[in-house]
Scaffold this active site. Sequence first.
Site, short mmCIF file in Angstrom:
data_model
loop_
_atom_site.label_atom_id
_atom_site.label_comp_id
_atom_site.label_asym_id
_atom_site.label_seq_id
_atom_site.Cartn_x
_atom_site.Cartn_y
_atom_site.Cartn_z
N LYS A 11 0.95 -1.17 -0.10
CA LYS A 11 0.06 0.10 0.03
C LYS A 11 0.71 1.35 0.00
CE LYS A 11 -3.89 -2.56 2.54
NZ LYS A 11 -4.74 -2.11 3.59
N TYR A 51 -12.29 -2.48 -3.19
CA TYR A 51 -12.94 -2.75 -2.01
C TYR A 51 -14.65 -2.40 -1.92
CZ TYR A 51 -8.45 -2.09 0.34
OH TYR A 51 -7.25 -2.20 0.57
N PHE A 59 -15.76 3.72 7.33
CA PHE A 59 -14.50 3.97 7.16
C PHE A 59 -14.02 4.24 5.76
CE2 PHE A 59 -14.42 -0.48 7.49
CZ PHE A 59 -13.79 -0.80 6.13
N ARG A 87 -2.22 -14.62 4.28
CA ARG A 87 -2.78 -13.69 5.39
C ARG A 87 -2.13 -14.04 6.71
NH1 ARG A 87 -7.08 -10.00 4.37
NH2 ARG A 87 -8.14 -10.76 6.23
N THR A 93 -5.91 -7.24 10.93
CA THR A 93 -6.01 -5.86 10.40
C THR A 93 -5.17 -4.68 10.77
OG1 THR A 93 -8.13 -6.51 9.36
CG2 THR A 93 -7.58 -4.31 9.25
N ARG A 104 2.36 -6.85 9.51
CA ARG A 104 1.61 -5.80 10.05
C ARG A 104 2.06 -5.65 11.74
NH1 ARG A 104 -4.51 -7.23 7.29
NH2 ARG A 104 -4.03 -5.90 5.73
N ASN A 114 -2.10 -0.32 7.24
CA ASN A 114 -1.40 -1.74 7.57
C ASN A 114 -0.27 -2.33 6.42
OD1 ASN A 114 -3.08 -2.15 6.04
ND2 ASN A 114 -4.56 -3.17 7.50
N HIS A 117 -1.91 -5.31 1.54
CA HIS A 117 -3.21 -6.16 1.18
C HIS A 117 -3.00 -7.42 0.79
CE1 HIS A 117 -7.14 -7.06 -0.32
NE2 HIS A 117 -6.71 -7.26 -1.39
N GLU A 128 -9.71 -10.22 -7.61
CA GLU A 128 -8.86 -9.14 -7.39
C GLU A 128 -7.73 -9.10 -8.26
OE1 GLU A 128 -7.83 -9.21 -3.22
OE2 GLU A 128 -9.86 -8.66 -2.65
N1 UDP Z 1 -9.54 -0.22 7.31
C1 UDP Z 1 -9.64 1.09 7.92
N2 UDP Z 1 -10.67 1.15 9.06
C2 UDP Z 1 -11.21 0.20 9.33
C3 UDP Z 1 -10.97 -0.94 8.82
C4 UDP Z 1 -9.98 -1.07 7.87
O1 UDP Z 1 -8.98 1.70 7.46
O2 UDP Z 1 -11.94 0.40 10.49
C5 UDP Z 1 -8.74 -0.43 5.96
C6 UDP Z 1 -7.45 -1.10 6.40
O3 UDP Z 1 -6.48 -0.58 5.48
C7 UDP Z 1 -7.83 -2.52 5.88
C8 UDP Z 1 -8.87 -2.17 4.71
O4 UDP Z 1 -9.53 -1.04 5.16
O5 UDP Z 1 -6.73 -3.27 5.52
C9 UDP Z 1 -9.74 -3.27 4.14
O6 UDP Z 1 -10.21 -3.78 5.57
P1 UDP Z 1 -10.72 -5.38 5.91
O7 UDP Z 1 -11.64 -5.30 7.12
O8 UDP Z 1 -10.83 -6.24 4.59
O9 UDP Z 1 -9.02 -5.79 6.34
P2 UDP Z 1 -7.79 -6.85 5.64
O10 UDP Z 1 -8.58 -7.83 4.95
O11 UDP Z 1 -7.02 -5.94 4.80
O12 UDP Z 1 -7.26 -7.26 7.06
MG MG Z 2 -10.35 -7.57 3.59
#
Ligand code: UDP
Ligand code: MG
Length: 156
Positions: A11, A51, A59, A87, A93, A104, A114, A117, A128
């Site tokens: 990112k 997304y 958010f 993952r 996250t 992370r 974080n 992705h 994706e």
């Molecule tokens: N994110 C954020 N605020 C939140 C939750 C998520 O800015 O409260 C962002 C963060 O960069 C995250 C992305 O949105 O990686 C996608 O969220 P997801 O819950 O899918 O997390 P991930 O799969 O990346 O762990």
């Molecule tokens: Mg996700």
Amino acid sequence: MASERTLILFKPDAVQRRLCGELLGRIENKGLKIVGLKMLQVTAELSKKHYAEHVSKPFYPLLESFITAGPVVALAVEGPEAVSVMRTMLGPTNGRQAAPGTIRGDFGVSRQMNLVHGSDSVEAAQKELAIYFKPDELIEYQPTLGQWVCAADELS
Ligand code: UDP
Ligand code: MG
């Protein structure tokens, strides 16, 4: 155990913090294979596509500002159970909750910034990868060290 492909994005925070080499090294050292790699600027339109599941969440506007704020590096990563392996390497996250040893956990203290992705399922990965890569941008090749990374019966 199937060989899978997953979409990984470094990112904008990872690019700006000059962590791309470190992060790529972790993926290579794990034994996973890079089959696609490019730098690009995510647009608002691309962000909404990637997304889609988050667009209606509170958010999302801040997430879009963040992911479009600078270039990202997109990778297609292949290997046995590559989706879940990546993952696990990312950790949860929120960087504040991610364990040391995870990407992370080792490099961040933010829920939004974080660093990396990773697709969360094989279905999401296929969707994706198609968003970020044209079919001819994914390269088939036999890594010379492949036979020392995984036994033949671990790949179907
Ligand atoms: N994110 C954020 N605020 C939140 C939750 C998520 O800015 O409260 C962002 C963060 O960069 C995250 C992305 O949105 O990686 C996608 O969220 P997801 O819950 O899918 O997390 P991930 O799969 O990346 O762990
Ligand atoms: Mg996700």
